[in-house]
Design an enzyme around this catalytic site. Structure first.
Site, PDB file in Angstrom:
ATOM      1  CB  SER A  89      -0.925  -0.004   1.226  1.00  0.00           C
ATOM      2  OG  SER A  89      -0.216  -0.347   2.399  1.00  0.00           O
TER       3      SER A  89
ATOM      4  CE  LYS B 237       0.450  -8.521   3.422  1.00  0.00           C
ATOM      5  NZ  LYS B 237      -0.245  -8.289   2.146  1.00  0.00           N
TER       6      LYS B 237
ATOM      7  CD  GLU C  96      -7.349  -6.290   1.529  1.00  0.00           C
ATOM      8  OE1 GLU C  96      -6.174  -6.694   1.457  1.00  0.00           O
ATOM      9  OE2 GLU C  96      -7.704  -5.140   1.205  1.00  0.00           O
TER      10      GLU C  96
HETATM   11  O1  KIV Z   1      -0.297  -3.519   1.520  1.00  0.00           O
HETATM   12  C1  KIV Z   1      -0.937  -3.542   2.586  1.00  0.00           C
HETATM   13  O2  KIV Z   1      -1.026  -2.564   3.311  1.00  0.00           O
HETATM   14  C2  KIV Z   1      -1.595  -4.791   2.934  1.00  0.00           C
HETATM   15  C3  KIV Z   1      -2.516  -4.784   4.105  1.00  0.00           C
HETATM   16  C4  KIV Z   1      -3.735  -4.049   3.773  1.00  0.00           C
HETATM   17  C5  KIV Z   1      -2.808  -6.155   4.585  1.00  0.00           C
HETATM   18  O3  KIV Z   1      -1.395  -5.778   2.285  1.00  0.00           O
END
Ligand code: KIV
Length: 323
Positions: free
Chosen positions: A88, A156, A225
């Site tokens: 993000s 992740k 999510e």
């Molecule tokens: O990129 C991000 O901030 C995320 C979260 C919303 C889990 O993947």
């Protein structure tokens, strides 16, 4: 750098606390900023084992995104269990319109900054779009860079059963993987926008099967999510690793929110699952407008409290020596 410059550097005395003040840098001692809460002083380094114990004992896990040194340090000081350098970053810090624009080098730059501030929380980074899709070997190369150069402890990955071989390969060489199922922002074009997933039986089964497959492939935790809360509860009960929800209801093992959302860095539209816990935009607006106004009206800086004095004799000598 010339030899003279180098010797000047090595001869330079250590900066005293007073001399450091004019540099407008974060003090190295957290006590100086007043952010070393008793809680952070008592905390221990969070590990995967610790996260699994929290899941077992039903202790909620708090994960927060961070993008730079100050936000990383805030996660460290104020009790986050996991700091996520989320992709993000692309939208909330770099001004891109999608996470798919973020490059691995940009991610690495921000990971390094967060890692300097966030020491106690478990530190995870998103693998950017395109950095783990071609082959498991490419994913290994890029994940190794995130660990070695970025200083993160785990990566992740967004995706379902199709990324299970990659998750298996990464975990087999000791890189812990957090999986991310449900709404996958990196696939927003294919999903025709940022839509809640798993709302019908077939879609719910697909999210559920993905979570099971990724746990089986070795993921130490799964982000859920934007899915219905009953599905979030069901998946959490079926998995043995912790689930971290964002728009997945109150019964996941933990929750994550994007820093800018929870701090209200901006107003206007917000997703249903976002709660604003502070109002930074209003404070920024007040602070910057007041500063601009004070400059324009010459109310800032004051002579006595905000400017430096000079010895009168020195000043007279100065004037005598200048034309
Ligand atoms: O990129 C991000 O901030 C995320 C979260 C919303 C889990 O993947």
């Amino acid at each position: 750098m010339t030899r003279n410059m180098l010797s000047a550097l090595s001869l330079r005395p250590a900066l005293s606390p007073v001399a450091r003040r004019w540099m407008s840098a974060w003090p190295s001692d957290k006590k100086e900023t007043g952010i070393a809460s008793e809680r952070s002083a008592r905390r221990k380094k969070v590990t995967i084992q610790h996260l699994h114990q929290m899941r077992q004992s039903g202790t909620p896990i708090a994960m927060v995104t961070a993008y730079d040194f100050p936000t990383g340090r805030a996660c460290d000081s104020y009790g986050a269990d996991i700091t996520l350098v989320g992709d993000s970053l692309a939208q909330v810090c770099l001004g891109y319109d999608s996470t798919t624009k973020l490059t691995l080098d940009e991610m690495l730059h921000h990971c390094r900054a967060v890692a300097r501030g966030s020491k106690l929380p478990f530190l995870v980074a998103d693998m950017p779009f395109g950095s783990y899709h071609t082959s498991p070997e490419e994913a290994v190369r890029n994940a190794v860079r995130l660990v070695q150069e970025g200083g993160v402890e785990a990566v992740k990955l967004e995706g379902g059963e199709e990324i299970a071989p990659t998750v298996r390969r990464l975990t087999s060489i000791g890189i812990p993987v957090m999986a991310h199922v449900g709404l996958l922002p990196q696939r927003h074009t294919a999903l025709s926008g940022y839509r809640v997933q798993g709302k019908d039986a077939a879609s719910a089964r697909s999210v559920y099967n993905s979570a099971l497959a990724l746990e089986d492939a070795g993921a130490f935790s799964v982000v859920l999510e934007a899915i219905p809360h009953i599905l979030g509860t069901h998946i959490t009960n079926k998995l043995s690793v912790p689930t971290i929800g964002i728009g997945a209801g109150p019964n996941t093992s933990g929750q994550v929110l994007v820093w800018d959302d929870l701090m209200a860095r901006w107003h206007g539209h917000k997703a249903k699952f976002v709660r604003r816990f502070a109002d930074v935009q209003t404070e920024e607006m007040k602070g910057v407008s007041a500063y601009v106004n004070a400059v324009k009206t010459r109310a800032f800086p004051e002579v006595v409290n905000e400017s430096y004095e000079m010895d009168e004799t020195e000043w007279r000598q100065f004037l005598e020596g200048v034309v």
